[in-house]
Design a protein around this motif. Structure first.
Motif, PDB file in Angstrom:
ATOM      1  N   ARG A 264       0.798  -1.234   0.000  1.00 12.90           N
ATOM      2  CA  ARG A 264       0.000   0.000   0.000  1.00 12.90           C
ATOM      3  C   ARG A 264       0.830   1.284   0.000  1.00 12.90           C
ATOM      4  O   ARG A 264       0.352   2.335  -0.418  1.00 12.90           O
ATOM      5  CB  ARG A 264      -0.977   0.012   1.201  1.00 12.90           C
ATOM      6  N   LEU A 265       2.084   1.205   0.442  1.00 11.98           N
ATOM      7  CA  LEU A 265       2.910   2.420   0.484  1.00 11.98           C
ATOM      8  C   LEU A 265       3.016   3.078  -0.898  1.00 11.98           C
ATOM      9  O   LEU A 265       3.018   4.305  -1.019  1.00 11.98           O
ATOM     10  CB  LEU A 265       4.307   2.084   1.045  1.00 11.98           C
ATOM     11  N   ALA A 266       3.097   2.258  -1.951  1.00 11.55           N
ATOM     12  CA  ALA A 266       3.278   2.815  -3.302  1.00 11.55           C
ATOM     13  C   ALA A 266       2.200   3.843  -3.638  1.00 11.55           C
ATOM     14  O   ALA A 266       2.467   4.877  -4.235  1.00 11.55           O
ATOM     15  CB  ALA A 266       3.261   1.678  -4.328  1.00 11.55           C
ATOM     16  N   GLN A 312      13.918  -1.540  -4.201  1.00 12.97           N
ATOM     17  CA  GLN A 312      12.682  -1.845  -4.910  1.00 12.97           C
ATOM     18  C   GLN A 312      12.687  -3.247  -5.516  1.00 12.97           C
ATOM     19  O   GLN A 312      11.648  -3.730  -5.948  1.00 12.97           O
ATOM     20  CB  GLN A 312      12.435  -0.794  -5.995  1.00 12.97           C
ATOM     21  N   ASN A 313      13.865  -3.902  -5.525  1.00  7.43           N
ATOM     22  CA  ASN A 313      13.920  -5.234  -6.129  1.00  7.43           C
ATOM     23  C   ASN A 313      13.004  -6.223  -5.424  1.00  7.43           C
ATOM     24  O   ASN A 313      12.515  -7.173  -6.016  1.00  7.43           O
ATOM     25  CB  ASN A 313      15.351  -5.796  -6.046  1.00  7.43           C
ATOM     26  N   ASN A 318       4.294  -4.043  -9.635  1.00  3.57           N
ATOM     27  CA  ASN A 318       3.114  -3.154  -9.653  1.00  3.57           C
ATOM     28  C   ASN A 318       3.084  -2.264  -8.430  1.00  3.57           C
ATOM     29  O   ASN A 318       2.210  -1.417  -8.294  1.00  3.57           O
ATOM     30  CB  ASN A 318       1.812  -3.980  -9.653  1.00  3.57           C
ATOM     31  N   ASN A 319       4.001  -2.503  -7.514  1.00  6.00           N
ATOM     32  CA  ASN A 319       3.956  -1.757  -6.265  1.00  6.00           C
ATOM     33  C   ASN A 319       5.222  -0.964  -6.009  1.00  6.00           C
ATOM     34  O   ASN A 319       5.639  -0.810  -4.863  1.00  6.00           O
ATOM     35  CB  ASN A 319       3.712  -2.719  -5.092  1.00  6.00           C
ATOM     36  N   LEU A 320       5.854  -0.475  -7.078  1.00  2.00           N
ATOM     37  CA  LEU A 320       7.074   0.309  -6.894  1.00  2.00           C
ATOM     38  C   LEU A 320       6.729   1.613  -6.185  1.00  2.00           C
ATOM     39  O   LEU A 320       5.744   2.280  -6.503  1.00  2.00           O
ATOM     40  CB  LEU A 320       7.731   0.578  -8.242  1.00  2.00           C
ATOM     41  N   VAL A 321       7.579   1.966  -5.216  1.00  2.00           N
ATOM     42  CA  VAL A 321       7.257   3.096  -4.345  1.00  2.00           C
ATOM     43  C   VAL A 321       7.838   4.386  -4.920  1.00  2.00           C
ATOM     44  O   VAL A 321       9.056   4.530  -5.012  1.00  2.00           O
ATOM     45  CB  VAL A 321       7.851   2.859  -2.932  1.00  2.00           C
ATOM     46  N   PRO A 322       7.001   5.344  -5.299  1.00  3.61           N
ATOM     47  CA  PRO A 322       7.549   6.606  -5.794  1.00  3.61           C
ATOM     48  C   PRO A 322       7.990   7.501  -4.628  1.00  3.61           C
ATOM     49  O   PRO A 322       7.542   7.323  -3.489  1.00  3.61           O
ATOM     50  CB  PRO A 322       6.377   7.236  -6.542  1.00  3.61           C
TER      51      PRO A 322
END
Ligand code: FAD
Length: 547
Positions: A264-266, A312-313, A318-322
């Motif tokens: 959910r952080l992403a 991020q690895n 689909n959930n990469l954190v910006p």
């Protein structure tokens, strides 16, 4: 082992302090009191723990009753404390779990009187009244009671307390703490070149977005015992207890934190301000409850978020954190949470009595039962009844906004938030209500009153489409009450807007309205406020809190 510990707890949980405990104590033995919101041994000095002190917990009936809290909150406090007591016992500490009809300090008072050789260490309580009670106790048992500093926070409160006055804002404080911790820093520059990515964090929710579920934790035998206790003792307390699914151990809370970082952080940043009917949690972390009782430490949660961003690895593609998400999240914990705590330290006890606008209306009845045609208010209060939780924007722009616009006494709203929310401890709840959301302190914490018309709620939520009222109508019985209440508020409290350039425009806009339009706004607002059933508290248990 668990069974032994449970038996041990059962034997002591209901042990009246007046009965002899038959503790075998040697002269100079030291006990360590751990309070309900200090449930983490990491925060206590290693040298002290190395002596394997007797660890004391207190279950205080009076603390639970002064303001009868949400049933789930009572369950959470008691069950988490019992689980933590067992964990300490399993780590080889002698543990005493006391029950008292009085406050926490009353139990310790009797214990110290009964055992004249016992010396006690306690950590500075985060809440004012508990703190005052322990200060009196330390005075009474001069020399036998030692206080250690509270180490559940990041900022040095003594350093920042003198700065808390009008004009000192979160942003300055937050940047200093970013530099102090090195969180999201590249040398002495903020990562990505900007301190704040709020502009990217005000998106409304796309219709088809998938909101990851938060796993429900089924109550174990200890929690079930406490659920039965609360149901029997306080059947009329606020809130529903049909389900209880919060974490009650550090391990469970850590699992929930890890899951938040992964799933959910992403999207936390982008949809931070969004509201969706029937979705209480969206992309919020729901970690305040564990940060506030000590199961999780603020540093470790910030560091987990930064690690999720930097590494991020390990994340689902689909959930990469910006950066806007991780920065937004860090700002909430390192910035707002710490700032709020320093404010409490600086402003208590006067902060409790503030009522800048002099509002006298009672809290509308709908805060107790969600019985309203206003879809946004119904959804927010329903979440609170069902979970002791609603996310920040519902607290601020729906529940507090409505309270302000209906001229409700902010101290009543303050007490409601304190009892109604599972994460509400006075040090964090009060500044948010009397400082931030109601402007009751006259502008020390916030630069303007948080009020808005229906358009804002419509933009950020799907509520208006489901509402009996029409958000496009400005006055009259069908119009969204937020619309005319907002303009009425702007007119009534124009001075509080005048200092703030951006919102003083609203006063100008109001002044440009025609006289008949202004009259219609006034008439609609007065009629609506009068229609609110504000005099009667729904539950007798809370009637005394009305004044
Ligand atoms: P997220 O949205 O995931 O935010 C992450 C974390 O940031 C939170 O867990 C919390 O620890 C911290 N945080 C964010 N904003 C604040 C803030 N303004 N003050 C302190 N910490 C913050 N927070 C409480 O912990 N207890 C309260 O009793 C409380 N009462 C509030 C009352 C009002 C009127 C308002 C406007 C805000 C209140 N807050 C309170 C702050 C904030 O709304 C909650 O911390 C947040 O909604 C908790 O949900 P979360 O863990 O999902 O937060």
């Amino acid at each position: 082992m668990l069974e032994t510990a449970r038996l041990f707890l059962s034997a002591t949980a209901n042990h009246p302090i007046s009965a002899p405990l038959n503790l075998k104590l040697n002269s100079g033995d030291r006990a360590l009191l751990i309070l309900y919101d200090q449930l983490n041994l990491e925060a206590f000095p290693k040298e002290l723990l190395a002596q394997k002190p007797l660890i004391i917990f207190v279950e205080s009936r009076k603390y639970a009753m002064v303001i009868p809290h949400h049933k789930q909150k009572l369950v959470h406090i008691l069950s988490t404390q019992r689980h933590f007591a067992i964990a300490c016992h399993q780590q080889g500490f002698p543990v005493l779990n006391l029950f008292t009809e009085g406050f926490h300090a009353d139990a310790i008072d009797s214990l110290l009187a009964e055992y004249p050789h016992l010396a006690l260490t306690y950590m500075q309580p985060s809440e004012w009244d508990t703190r005052s009670q322990f200060e009196s106790l330390a005075h009474k048992f001069n020399g036998r009671v030692q206080k250690i500093a509270n180490s559940f926070f990041i900022a040095n409160a003594e350093k920042y307390k003198p700065k808390i006055k009008k004009g000192y804002r979160l942003e300055t404080f937050y940047r200093e703490l970013r530099k102090q911790t090195g969180y999201l820093m590249e040398g002495d520059k903020p990562m990505g070149g900007s301190w704040n990515y709020d502009k990217e964090n005000r998106k409304s929710l796309p219709k088809k977005i998938v909101i990851p579920e938060i796993p429900e934790i089924a109550p174990d035998a200890i929690t079930q015992e406490v659920i039965d206790l609360v149901k029997n003792y306080l059947p009329d307390a606020f809130g529903n207890l049909d389900r209880f699914s919060y974490a009650v151990t550090r391990e469970q809370a850590l699992d929930l934190a890890k899951l938040f970082m992964q799933s959910r952080l992403a999207n936390f940043g982008a949809y931070e301000d969004a509201i969706k009917t029937g979705e209480p949690f969206l992309f919020h972390s729901v970690l305040s409850v564990y940060l506030n009782n000590g199961l999780l430490m603020p540093q470790e949660i910030c560091e987990m978020a930064i690690a999720a961003y930097e590494d991020q690895n390990n994340l689902d593609q689909n959930n990469l954190v910006p950066l806007n998400s991780v920065e937004g999240f860090i700002r909430q914990i390192l910035g707002w949470r710490e700032y709020i705590r320093v404010y409490y330290e600086a402003q208590m006890p006067t902060a409790r009595t503030q009522n800048y606008f002099g509002f006298t209306n009672n809290l509308p009845q709908l805060y107790w039962n969600a019985d309203t045609d206003l879809a946004c208010m119904r959804d927010a209060v329903t979440n609170v009844l069902n979970y002791g939780y609603s996310h920040h924007i519902q607290r601020l722009m729906v529940l507090s906004n409505f309270s302000n616009l209906t001229n409700t006494d902010p101290r009543q709203l303050n007490r409601w938030f304190w009892l109604a929310y599972i994460d509400a401890y006075e040090w964090v709840e009060l500044p948010n209500v009397l400082g931030m959301s109601t402007f009751a302190d006259g502008g020390i914490l916030a630069s303007k009153p948080y009020v808005s018309g229906g358009n804002y709620i419509n933009k950020m939520s799907d509520c208006c489409a489901k509402c009996k009222y029409d958000v496009k109508e400005k006055v009259g019985d069908q119009a969204c009450p937020f619309n005319y209440l907002y303009w009425h508020f702007v007119d009534q409290h124009r001075d509080s807007f005048a200092e703030n350039g951006r919102v003083s425009l609203m006063v100008n806009t109001y002044d440009k309205k025609t006289d008949p339009d202004k009259q219609a706004i006034r008439d609609s607002a007065v009629k609506f406020i009068a229609s609110l059933d504000s005099d009667k508290m729904v539950q007798p248990l809370y009637r005394d809190l009305a004044r």
